[in-house]
Design an enzyme around this catalytic site. Sequence first.
Site, PDB file in Angstrom:
ATOM      1  N   ASP A   1      64.370 117.925 -18.458  1.00 14.61           N
ATOM      2  CA  ASP A   1      63.867 116.759 -17.729  1.00 14.61           C
ATOM      3  C   ASP A   1      62.970 115.891 -18.626  1.00 14.61           C
ATOM      4  O   ASP A   1      62.663 114.758 -18.291  1.00 14.61           O
ATOM      5  CB  ASP A   1      63.033 117.216 -16.513  1.00 14.61           C
ATOM      6  CG  ASP A   1      63.769 117.010 -15.195  1.00 14.61           C
ATOM      7  OD1 ASP A   1      64.751 116.241 -15.182  1.00 14.61           O
ATOM      8  OD2 ASP A   1      63.350 117.612 -14.188  1.00 14.61           O
TER       9      ASP A   1
ATOM     10  N   LYS B   1      73.646 118.916  -8.833  1.00 16.41           N
ATOM     11  CA  LYS B   1      73.450 119.313 -10.233  1.00 16.41           C
ATOM     12  C   LYS B   1      74.288 120.548 -10.551  1.00 16.41           C
ATOM     13  O   LYS B   1      74.914 120.636 -11.601  1.00 16.41           O
ATOM     14  CB  LYS B   1      71.955 119.592 -10.502  1.00 16.41           C
ATOM     15  CG  LYS B   1      71.148 118.309 -10.643  1.00 16.41           C
ATOM     16  CD  LYS B   1      69.641 118.532 -10.594  1.00 16.41           C
ATOM     17  CE  LYS B   1      68.931 117.177 -10.548  1.00 16.41           C
ATOM     18  NZ  LYS B   1      67.496 117.270 -10.286  1.00 16.41           N
TER      19      LYS B   1
ATOM     20  N   GLN C   1      62.847 121.598  -9.876  1.00 18.30           N
ATOM     21  CA  GLN C   1      63.019 120.418  -9.017  1.00 18.30           C
ATOM     22  C   GLN C   1      61.677 120.002  -8.411  1.00 18.30           C
ATOM     23  O   GLN C   1      60.974 120.813  -7.817  1.00 18.30           O
ATOM     24  CB  GLN C   1      64.027 120.761  -7.907  1.00 18.30           C
ATOM     25  CG  GLN C   1      64.389 119.599  -7.015  1.00 18.30           C
ATOM     26  CD  GLN C   1      65.137 118.489  -7.744  1.00 18.30           C
ATOM     27  OE1 GLN C   1      66.076 118.733  -8.475  1.00 18.30           O
ATOM     28  NE2 GLN C   1      64.694 117.254  -7.551  1.00 18.30           N
TER      29      GLN C   1
END
Length: 296
Positions: free
Chosen positions: A121, A54, A98
């Site tokens: 997200d 990422k 994460q």
Amino acid sequence: MTAKVIDGKAFAAGVRAQVATAVAKLKEEQGITPGLAVVLVGEDPASKVYVRNKHASTVEVGMNSYEHRLEASTSEADLLALVARLNADPAVHGILVQLPLPGHLNSDLVINAIDPAKDVDGFHISNVGLLGTGQKSMVPCTPLGCLMMLRDHHGSLAGLNAVVVGRSNIVGKPMAQLLLGDSCTVTIAHSRTKDLAAVCRGADILVAAVGRPEMITGDFVKPGATVIDVGINRIERDGKGRLVGDVHYASAAAVAGAITPVPGGVGPMTIACLLANTLTACCRAHGLEEPKGLTA
Ligand code: NDP
């Protein structure tokens, strides 16, 4: 029939290029650089790889990447304090924590502490509700990537029968909402569904998000259907480690009209959509026009 292969790798490269062009324009015309903060707690090997990828992709499209690596023993209070700092930081337009988090941390609490406008997200309960009610939201990256590829392949999805196998909060449910938003007739199947193969054979669009290697075989596929394989499963075959999807590729490709491979299908779209979401969040934060084709 031999299915058309939907090349997610090439599609994702196109999305990243579109994002990079928009970022360059933002910098030149507005003096704004979108910023993505990624928080990794602990040493989970797969998570470390994802976070590294990422970071590299974020920098590659010209955005600022802020990595925060915390000890596995980090307290919930310290993690929440970091999220609060990132929420308040105007240089940060997107925040990603994460998952999975170590067991002593409450993921729902942490995710719901992120400013929904920065929740790239799309997991915050506000974004889930906005998506569910057809309002502008941040959309989870993997289903957004699937939707983009489906729109590209089909043009309009209206009236098509879609079956989503899997009802997780991060893939199955938002995927079903997005397909519904594009006027598909949607069925969500799961581990308690009766005669799954027959249900799947009713699908013009079949999305597999199950987490079971090669479970969806050719006899689950209606001739000519579009098959989107979200699964990423690491298996041993012929003494070698391999990556396979939730779809048995060879048998499904023999029946389908179009299919995403694993690897090189949905996977690359997930990070591309994370970048797209960060750009979208940045544009919204500054009251600027959102880039076309990069949101639901
Ligand atoms: P989850 O384990 O959270 O959900 C799996 C779903 O599949 C559940 O709803 C479960 O049903 C259903 N299921 C399990 N077994 C069966 C069965 N035998 N028949 C029908 N349904 C079944 O997984 P995720 O949604 O997180 O991920 C799904 C797959 O997608 C995984 O392979 C994962 O690695 C991959 N993935 C890929 C991403 C990418 O970037 N390409 C991103 C995220 C995930 P029930 O609810 O009844 O238990």
